[in-house]
Write an enzyme that holds these catalytic residues in place. Structure first.
Site, PDB file in Angstrom:
ATOM      1  CG  HIS A  64      26.853  29.123 -11.313  1.00  0.00           C
ATOM      2  ND1 HIS A  64      26.479  28.154 -12.209  1.00  0.00           N
ATOM      3  CD2 HIS A  64      26.864  30.296 -12.010  1.00  0.00           C
ATOM      4  CE1 HIS A  64      26.278  28.705 -13.403  1.00  0.00           C
ATOM      5  NE2 HIS A  64      26.517  29.997 -13.309  1.00  0.00           N
ATOM      6  CG  ASP A  66      24.565  26.765  -6.524  1.00  0.00           C
ATOM      7  OD1 ASP A  66      25.269  27.449  -7.294  1.00  0.00           O
ATOM      8  OD2 ASP A  66      23.937  25.760  -6.912  1.00  0.00           O
ATOM      9  CG  HIS A 142      27.219  24.440 -15.410  1.00  0.00           C
ATOM     10  ND1 HIS A 142      25.917  24.062 -15.565  1.00  0.00           N
ATOM     11  CD2 HIS A 142      27.226  25.277 -14.333  1.00  0.00           C
ATOM     12  CE1 HIS A 142      25.177  24.641 -14.631  1.00  0.00           C
ATOM     13  NE2 HIS A 142      25.947  25.390 -13.882  1.00  0.00           N
ATOM     14  CG  ASP A 212      26.044  22.639 -10.962  1.00  0.00           C
ATOM     15  OD1 ASP A 212      26.530  22.032 -10.012  1.00  0.00           O
ATOM     16  OD2 ASP A 212      25.355  23.655 -10.799  1.00  0.00           O
TER      17      ASP A 212
END
Lengths: 303, 303
Positions: A64, A66, A142, A212
């Site tokens: 991802h 970020d 995730h 995450d």
């Protein structure tokens, strides 16, 4: 031995309220390991005085944006700054294709070796061993394959017992050898055992990085008794349904994990853009696990 | 009509001294056009209060990272902010592959249409016409295919002659029609010609953006008499050999171009990391072309 973590970013998804997306620097005995590299990480390094050339290892948890959009820019800057030594990159396998495509279209040939270590996401494993630290993957849960990382200091050397060695007039240049377990022979031929000249070393420290993930799964057993657990805390607990839906964790869930895993300290981060003020997240976690801290940019935590 | 440029970044190659890599926002009548998008551009937008949703057009000059590494993050943030309307992306053709590869590996389906306009680099052409502005490519001469952009305001509407219309008691709601050239018929049936009720419009303005390029080539003739020329000025003139070698421009060369092309104002930017203080670059250019300005982050220039 230094074993400390500096926060470069703690925002989830998008930068906001002067919070940058995720990146952290683990300083192990003055060698720097980077964990995740969101957009703007190199600007944060400049801001907090962290030098490119001190970083030899980068760990990317998942793809991802970020967590990795700053990587291509950081590598480009290392290249433009004349780096020659290898960079070891532990990341999902697709990172190589993503980086190489961008280098190709800018006609850039990176002047230093990038040693890609493609992370497998099926089981936890040790991916790095240096003299100072070992690194294991933690399989998180995730929306796309995601791994956390467990950093364990190697056993530290015993400490010189100042009182004893000074009494015996042992010159300082022998201290390093003694700490390594080598006995000292004085001018008269008397042997002084290293174990008697030293005291026990500090226990090796451990740092677990979990971002995450939804707050369940097999990864929890790796977190037991770590000195510092970083756990993502995207939401307050009133958003627990949204957290589950998006495979994220709430402040209460992170605190329960910290408590159940008997970790020494908990650091929470990866805050949603909906929270300008982070203190309610901290308060909610501290009610369950008092030794909770916020991942604030520019702050360094000794582990 | 508003026609002004805001600087989001003016560093070349790497961010340094709190200077971000290149990005600019052209405000044409409250519609925002972005030119280049280096890493950290979305953070700069937050800093200077520029809203994502006001941007419908993005122009990327070339695929060196300091001109586009922020694009994937910006598009991701637009997506996360719920954008639905299309984004028009004028860029080298390879940008589509680069973006789509990253969206694929993050399992992201962008919720709004990205309309790719692949820029051809063989000849200058008009790539966009809106009610307010036309945009032409400028073929530059850099190490990889690179285009500048020439933004020309459309002819503005004539201005209402307040003195005349007030004397005739013409209601304000007719002004917009009169400006468009529609005559006004009063209650007695007298026709008042629109041309007599108005004065000449301001001349339409033009803005030329040239980064990165060596200071010669066919592009110069497109710059003639523009209101504002942004020209890259990576180096002071003592580095002219290095500038030629790397296909960049010096302050003196940029100023000579501005002078020869009889532009009204020159803005210089894309400064090398070797210059902490930019005033020597400005002074060197001003000696040849006094109407020279520095591209300073956060500053807005009315054109």
């Amino acid at each position: 031995m230094k074993f400390e973590i500096t926060i470069l970013g703690s925002s989830s998804a998008t930068p906001i309220f002067h919070r940058n997306p995720t990146s952290q620097i683990l300083n192990v005995n003055e060698k720097l390991l980077m964990i995740d590299c969101g957009e703007g990480t190199q600007q944060q390094m400049l801001r907090f005085g962290i030098k490119y050339h001190k970083i030899d290892y980068i760990f990317i948890s998942h793809l991802h944006g970020d967590h990795y959009f700053g990587l291509v820019g950081l590598i480009s800057s290392m290249h433009l700054n004349g780096r020659k030594k290898p960079l070891y990159l532990f990341a999902p396998p697709q990172i190589q294709e993503i980086l190489e495509l961008q280098f190709k279209h800018s006609a850039t040939v990176i002047k230093f070796p990038i040693e890609y270590y493609p992370i497998q996401n099926d089981k936890a494993e040790t991916i790095l061993e240096t003299n100072d630290v070992s690194v294991e993957t933690i399989i998180l849960n995730h929306r796309i394959p995601t791994t956390g990382f467990l950093f364990k200091e190697k056993q530290r050397l015993r400490r010189i017992n100042k009182e004893v060695v000074e009494k015996l007039n042992i010159p300082e240049e022998y201290y390093a050898l003694i700490k390594k377990g080598i006995d000292f022979k004085d001018e008269l031929g008397n042997i002084h055992k290293a174990i008697d000249l030293t005291t026990e070393a500090d226990a090796p420290k451990s740092y677990a990085y979990c971002s995450d993930t939804v707050a369940d799964g097999s990864y929890l057993k790796q977190l037991e008794e770590v000195d510092l657990l970083y756990h993502e805390t995207t939401f307050m607990h009133d958003m627990v349904d949204r957290a589950k839906e998006t495979f994220h964790t709430t402040s209460v869930e992170a605190a329960i994990i910290a408590k159940n895993c008997v970790v020494k300290k908990l650091m929470i981060g990866h805050f949603s853009a909906r929270y300008r003020d982070l203190s309610p997240l901290l308060m909610e976690a501290k009610e369950i696990f008092p030794e909770t801290y916020l991942a604030i940019e520019g702050e360094t935590f000794m582990i």
